[in-house]
Design an enzyme around this catalytic site. Sequence first.
Site, PDB file in Angstrom:
ATOM      1  N   ASN A 261     -26.692  22.320  24.203  1.00  0.00           N
ATOM      2  CA  ASN A 261     -27.529  23.040  23.248  1.00  0.00           C
ATOM      3  C   ASN A 261     -27.508  24.516  23.653  1.00  0.00           C
ATOM      4  O   ASN A 261     -26.861  24.901  24.633  1.00  0.00           O
ATOM      5  CB  ASN A 261     -28.950  22.457  23.188  1.00  0.00           C
ATOM      6  CG  ASN A 261     -29.653  22.478  24.548  1.00  0.00           C
ATOM      7  OD1 ASN A 261     -29.452  23.381  25.365  1.00  0.00           O
ATOM      8  ND2 ASN A 261     -30.470  21.469  24.811  1.00  0.00           N
ATOM      9  N   GLN A 262     -28.225  25.355  22.916  1.00  0.00           N
ATOM     10  CA  GLN A 262     -28.190  26.795  23.203  1.00  0.00           C
ATOM     11  C   GLN A 262     -28.621  27.108  24.636  1.00  0.00           C
ATOM     12  O   GLN A 262     -27.948  27.857  25.348  1.00  0.00           O
ATOM     13  CB  GLN A 262     -29.090  27.564  22.231  1.00  0.00           C
ATOM     14  CG  GLN A 262     -29.181  29.052  22.577  1.00  0.00           C
ATOM     15  CD  GLN A 262     -29.921  29.875  21.547  1.00  0.00           C
ATOM     16  OE1 GLN A 262     -29.915  29.558  20.364  1.00  0.00           O
ATOM     17  NE2 GLN A 262     -30.553  30.958  21.984  1.00  0.00           N
TER      18      GLN A 262
ATOM     19  N   SER B 178     -27.367  22.707  18.927  1.00  0.00           N
ATOM     20  CA  SER B 178     -28.502  23.322  18.239  1.00  0.00           C
ATOM     21  C   SER B 178     -28.721  24.709  18.823  1.00  0.00           C
ATOM     22  O   SER B 178     -28.513  24.934  20.012  1.00  0.00           O
ATOM     23  CB  SER B 178     -29.773  22.482  18.400  1.00  0.00           C
ATOM     24  OG  SER B 178     -30.135  22.431  19.768  1.00  0.00           O
TER      25      SER B 178
ATOM     26  N   ASP C 280     -27.402  11.913  22.484  1.00  0.00           N
ATOM     27  CA  ASP C 280     -26.443  10.907  22.967  1.00  0.00           C
ATOM     28  C   ASP C 280     -25.600  10.376  21.811  1.00  0.00           C
ATOM     29  O   ASP C 280     -24.397  10.151  21.948  1.00  0.00           O
ATOM     30  CB  ASP C 280     -27.185   9.751  23.653  1.00  0.00           C
ATOM     31  CG  ASP C 280     -28.168  10.260  24.704  1.00  0.00           C
ATOM     32  OD1 ASP C 280     -27.792  11.180  25.453  1.00  0.00           O
ATOM     33  OD2 ASP C 280     -29.299   9.766  24.764  1.00  0.00           O
TER      34      ASP C 280
END
Length: 310
Positions: free
Chosen positions: A144-145, A181, A229
């Site tokens: 993620n970010q 994300s 996942d």
Amino acid sequence: MECRVLSIQSHVVRGYVGNKSATFPLQVLGFEVDSINSVQFSNHTGYAHWKGQVLTAEELNVLYEGIKLNKVTHYDYILTGYSRDTSFLEMVVDIIQELKKVNPSLVYVCDPVMGDHGAMYVPENLLPVYKDKVVPLADILTPNQFEAELLTGRKINTEEDAIEVMDLLHKMGPETVVLTSTDLPSKNGDQFLVALGSQKTKKPDGTNTNQKICMDIPKVDAVFVGTGDLFAAMLLAWTHHHPKDLKAACEKTVSVMHHVIKRTITYANEVAGPGNRPSPAQLELRMVQSKADIENPTIVVQAKVLQKSS
């Protein structure tokens, strides 16, 4: 030709997280999945109570030794997720290195689970292991970010920053990077989440191409567990079917996610009743009920190609 995946992730008796989130969808899509359960818990830790056992690095090695003794160590893919112990993670690294010697074309899909929204939920001493040992072995990376920022030491405030961070991650090893994300604003408004991807591929003539994509994903107002996942497992499956087309692989991956989450929230709200917030048990992913969508997802999210360069 059958395709075999070694998945080293957590296991829960009840519900869907880790291997429980990854195995069924991969099997539905025709993959043989061999699972090593890094933990065995009664349920995920978002419930009020949980009980269970944690696999040690030594126990992981014992299981691997058994596979090795029987000479069944030919894998096409390795998939790893959450780990909270450095010695366990280092043992995973040793196993991947050995398996890549057995099959040099093995693809390692790594979800570097370390934290989210600015906070780490694994011990900080895992970061250097991911940075120096795990990421260089990975072929496909799904941070993620926050995790991408941790790995590169760069902040993401704009789309340009995100592209730069993905390029830095490529330099560390992986040919495919998907930021699952980000906090970047979507052009479609605040009901959407922005995800980005980048894939480097070699053309038959030896030149490199790079495809970068961006997706606006509809947000759902609830806390789901096991979605990361599922994302990593679906990206493994769809990049296998579309090895040189990250756009198609990501559209199918995100569309599977959308269908599963939509079915889950609809069910959870029905069971919880009007005006009540669904419980963690009610919000368990509706995985079996989504079998048809996993096999053949109707595309609901289109990816935009940002750049395709040689």
